[in-house]
Design a protein around this motif. Structure first.
Motif, PDB file in Angstrom:
ATOM      1  N   LEU A 167     -10.542   2.940  10.547  1.00 38.53           N
ATOM      2  CA  LEU A 167     -10.056   2.868   9.014  1.00 38.53           C
ATOM      3  C   LEU A 167      -8.689   3.676   8.722  1.00 38.53           C
ATOM      4  CD1 LEU A 167     -10.434   0.826   6.541  1.00 38.53           C
ATOM      5  CD2 LEU A 167     -12.251   2.230   5.946  1.00 38.53           C
ATOM      6  N   PHE A 168      -9.526   5.037   8.777  1.00 39.84           N
ATOM      7  CA  PHE A 168      -8.664   5.926   8.504  1.00 39.84           C
ATOM      8  C   PHE A 168      -7.012   6.061   9.123  1.00 39.84           C
ATOM      9  CE2 PHE A 168      -6.215  10.255   9.161  1.00 39.84           C
ATOM     10  CZ  PHE A 168      -5.902  10.601   8.162  1.00 39.84           C
ATOM     11  N   LEU A 169      -6.916   6.208  10.213  1.00 40.01           N
ATOM     12  CA  LEU A 169      -6.081   5.641  11.611  1.00 40.01           C
ATOM     13  C   LEU A 169      -5.192   4.543  10.751  1.00 40.01           C
ATOM     14  CD1 LEU A 169      -4.190   6.368  14.126  1.00 40.01           C
ATOM     15  CD2 LEU A 169      -6.327   5.315  15.159  1.00 40.01           C
ATOM     16  N   TYR A 170      -5.617   3.123  11.090  1.00 40.30           N
ATOM     17  CA  TYR A 170      -4.815   1.974  10.912  1.00 40.30           C
ATOM     18  C   TYR A 170      -4.164   1.824   9.480  1.00 40.30           C
ATOM     19  CZ  TYR A 170      -6.129   0.400  14.884  1.00 40.30           C
ATOM     20  OH  TYR A 170      -5.803   0.476  15.880  1.00 40.30           O
ATOM     21  N   THR A 171      -5.243   2.543   8.063  1.00 38.52           N
ATOM     22  CA  THR A 171      -4.275   2.866   7.035  1.00 38.52           C
ATOM     23  C   THR A 171      -3.220   4.067   6.489  1.00 38.52           C
ATOM     24  OG1 THR A 171      -6.271   2.960   5.928  1.00 38.52           O
ATOM     25  CG2 THR A 171      -4.884   3.027   4.616  1.00 38.52           C
ATOM     26  N   SER A 172      -3.776   5.390   7.284  1.00 39.77           N
ATOM     27  CA  SER A 172      -2.672   6.065   7.271  1.00 39.77           C
ATOM     28  C   SER A 172      -0.826   5.628   8.140  1.00 39.77           C
ATOM     29  CB  SER A 172      -2.890   7.534   7.913  1.00 39.77           C
ATOM     30  OG  SER A 172      -3.343   7.652   9.538  1.00 39.77           O
ATOM     31  N   LEU A 173      -1.343   5.145   9.107  1.00 37.17           N
ATOM     32  CA  LEU A 173      -0.011   4.480  10.050  1.00 37.17           C
ATOM     33  C   LEU A 173       0.651   3.091   8.812  1.00 37.17           C
ATOM     34  CD1 LEU A 173      -2.115   3.297  13.186  1.00 37.17           C
ATOM     35  CD2 LEU A 173       0.261   5.171  12.808  1.00 37.17           C
ATOM     36  N   ALA A 174       0.207   2.575   8.629  1.00 33.12           N
ATOM     37  CA  ALA A 174       0.968   1.812   7.394  1.00 33.12           C
ATOM     38  C   ALA A 174       1.492   2.464   6.388  1.00 33.12           C
ATOM     39  CB  ALA A 174      -0.755   0.367   6.772  1.00 33.12           C
ATOM     40  N   LEU A 175       0.638   3.371   6.083  1.00 26.91           N
ATOM     41  CA  LEU A 175       1.294   3.993   4.874  1.00 26.91           C
ATOM     42  C   LEU A 175       2.789   4.289   5.037  1.00 26.91           C
ATOM     43  CD1 LEU A 175      -1.994   5.692   2.695  1.00 26.91           C
ATOM     44  CD2 LEU A 175       0.125   3.824   2.310  1.00 26.91           C
ATOM     45  N   ARG A 176       2.163   5.699   6.056  1.00 27.78           N
ATOM     46  CA  ARG A 176       3.892   5.911   7.085  1.00 27.78           C
ATOM     47  C   ARG A 176       5.225   4.360   7.512  1.00 27.78           C
ATOM     48  NH1 ARG A 176       2.543  11.411   9.453  1.00 27.78           N
ATOM     49  NH2 ARG A 176       0.116  12.110   8.956  1.00 27.78           N
ATOM     50  N   GLU A 177       4.324   3.308   7.874  1.00 28.41           N
ATOM     51  CA  GLU A 177       5.234   2.932   8.260  1.00 28.41           C
ATOM     52  C   GLU A 177       6.226   2.094   7.013  1.00 28.41           C
ATOM     53  OE1 GLU A 177       2.656   1.237  12.249  1.00 28.41           O
ATOM     54  OE2 GLU A 177       2.928   0.484  10.356  1.00 28.41           O
ATOM     55  N   ASN A 178       5.308   1.734   6.008  1.00 22.94           N
ATOM     56  CA  ASN A 178       6.085   1.558   4.821  1.00 22.94           C
ATOM     57  C   ASN A 178       7.110   2.931   3.864  1.00 22.94           C
ATOM     58  OD1 ASN A 178       5.074  -0.966   3.219  1.00 22.94           O
ATOM     59  ND2 ASN A 178       3.325  -0.162   4.460  1.00 22.94           N
ATOM     60  N   VAL A 179       6.785   3.733   4.255  1.00 26.20           N
ATOM     61  CA  VAL A 179       7.444   5.447   3.846  1.00 26.20           C
ATOM     62  C   VAL A 179       9.390   4.345   4.426  1.00 26.20           C
ATOM     63  CG1 VAL A 179       7.552   7.364   3.657  1.00 26.20           C
ATOM     64  CG2 VAL A 179       5.695   6.397   3.166  1.00 26.20           C
ATOM     65  N   LEU A 180       9.131   5.099   5.783  1.00 27.91           N
ATOM     66  CA  LEU A 180       9.631   3.844   6.742  1.00 27.91           C
ATOM     67  C   LEU A 180      10.712   3.165   6.786  1.00 27.91           C
ATOM     68  CD1 LEU A 180       7.817   5.072  10.063  1.00 27.91           C
ATOM     69  CD2 LEU A 180       9.962   7.203   9.334  1.00 27.91           C
ATOM     70  N   ILE A 181      10.554   2.221   6.101  1.00 27.02           N
ATOM     71  CA  ILE A 181      10.613   0.673   6.053  1.00 27.02           C
ATOM     72  C   ILE A 181      12.013   1.529   4.883  1.00 27.02           C
ATOM     73  CG2 ILE A 181      10.699  -1.692   5.272  1.00 27.02           C
ATOM     74  CD1 ILE A 181       8.043  -1.884   7.187  1.00 27.02           C
ATOM     75  N   VAL A 182      11.535   2.196   3.473  1.00 30.55           N
ATOM     76  CA  VAL A 182      11.974   2.230   2.021  1.00 30.55           C
ATOM     77  C   VAL A 182      13.271   3.067   2.667  1.00 30.55           C
ATOM     78  CG1 VAL A 182      11.941   3.467   0.637  1.00 30.55           C
ATOM     79  CG2 VAL A 182      10.334   1.621   1.674  1.00 30.55           C
ATOM     80  N   ASN A 183      13.065   4.078   3.951  1.00 37.14           N
ATOM     81  CA  ASN A 183      13.981   5.033   4.291  1.00 37.14           C
ATOM     82  C   ASN A 183      14.723   4.437   5.170  1.00 37.14           C
ATOM     83  OD1 ASN A 183      14.082   7.482   2.951  1.00 37.14           O
ATOM     84  ND2 ASN A 183      11.664   6.525   2.963  1.00 37.14           N
ATOM     85  N   GLY A 184      14.856   2.930   5.789  1.00 37.61           N
ATOM     86  CA  GLY A 184      16.005   2.410   6.944  1.00 37.61           C
ATOM     87  C   GLY A 184      15.779   2.226   8.114  1.00 37.61           C
TER      88      GLY A 184
END
Length: 354
Positions: A167-184
């Motif tokens: 649960l921690f792994l997939y939540t942290s991956l989803a958060l990081r990926e959403n931040v990356l999308i905002v940054n292009g």
């Protein structure tokens, strides 16, 4: 007398400091205003160029087929040039997605400097590499201890710790990926949706009662199969992290991808490694669907009546089908790209032959 002189000197220094502060404030305000005017001018130019590229991209149907590949290549190169440089900071930024806003609110996570954006992406890649080792190690240790110390019966606490880590792994991956999308960064939507579904499954499985003796082996068959699937997933993640990173570097060097792009996740392969990676991916997806169907069968036959069994079974089947469809789409795109590169090479060789 000396005290009066010291007091006058101190008052003069304080007045001078106040005047210096005022001048510094005015100079800073003038600099900020000048910089803001220059940034506005650059922002208008960047926005206009971005609109021109979108307009040209939408007009490709009117281009002569013989020149289509060259025009597409020029447009892609121009797109990468502006989105993979400091110009990207002047383009309209993407809003935080709903998932990101739920966790951090309307905070702007856009990074202005290109070097800092690349650090965000590099940290994401390093995090994936680290978690790939844990993804392989954690279930391997559980299965080994089940056979060596726990007499074939997994303790509930150990399994729930593993599910909490997922649960921690997939939540942290989803958060990081959403931040990356905002940054292009360009990330396929299914990849993030896959992580959302995996988060739901990990959360549901935390409430799933892990039954022990008697007849522990049959009661925990679904858990054991899931752990074996997780080991295969860890192996596939290692292969992808290695091969896809090499392929992405090549595409960046050719101007076909941005430096902020990331590898395609758990569902895509790499050209040149088809004989190794794609069979592993298809076997992995088939085994994932098999585990899901097995969980549904145990619920239908009354062997396990918990609602968590049904939900986890459905989620595994949905993720397996989605991964398979995305893998096939990626394979088709790679074959089309290979054919396109071959046509471009033939056009380059033709003048030399004449």
């Amino acid at each position: 007398m000396s005290r009066d002189g010291d007091a006058r000197d101190l008052a003069a220094e304080a007045a001078a400091a106040a005047e210096a502060a005022r001048e510094l404030r005015e100079a800073a305000a003038a600099l900020v205003a000048s910089r803001a005017a220059e940034e506005d001018a650059l922002r208008r130019r960047a926005t206009a160029l971005d609109a021109d590229l979108r307009r040209l991209q939408g007009s490709l149907s009117a281009v002569d087929p013989a020149a289509l590949d060259k025009v597409e290549e020029d447009l892609e190169r121009a797109r990468v040039t502006i989105t993979d440089s400091d110009v990207a900071s002047f383009l309209p930024s993407k809003r935080n997605g709903k998932f990101l806003r739920k966790f951090i609110g309307p905070v702007n996570v856009r990074v202005a400097r290109k070097e800092d954006r690349l650090k965000v992406k590099d940290e994401y890649n390093n995090y994936r590499d680290r978690t790939a080792y844990l993804f392989l190690l954690f279930p391997s240790i559980l299965l080994l201890l089940r056979w060596w110390m726990w007499d074939g019966c997994l303790p509930a606490l150990a399994v729930q710790l593993y599910q909490a880590w997922l649960l921690f792994l997939y939540t942290s991956l989803a958060l990081r990926e959403n931040v990356l999308i905002v940054n292009g960064s360009e990330i396929r939507p299914w990849w993030i949706y896959h992580h959302y579904l995996a988060m739901i499954m990990a959360l549901v499985s935390l409430t799933w009662e892990i039954k022990g003796q008697p007849d522990c082996s049959s009661k925990q068959k679904g858990v054991q199969l899931f752990l074996r699937w997780a080991i295969m997933q860890g192996i596939a993640m290692h292969l992808q992290n290695r091969y896809q990173r090499q392929r992405l570097r090549t595409r960046i060097a050719l101007g076909k991808a941005k430096r902020m792009d990331v590898v395609a996740g758990e569902t895509a392969g790499v050209e040149g490694q088809l004989l190794l990676l794609y069979p592993v991916l298809f076997i992995l997806q088939g085994f994932e669907a098999y585990v899901g169907v097995l969980l549904l069968q145990t619920a239908l036959h009354g062997l396990a009546s918990e609602w968590q069994v049904v939900v986890c079974g459905i989620l595994l089947v949905v993720m397996a089908v989605g991964n398979f469809v995305n893998t096939v789409e990626t394979l088709i795109l790679k074959l089309r790209f290979k054919a396109k590169m071959k046509r471009a090479k033939n056009r380059q060789e033709r003048p030399h032959q004449n």
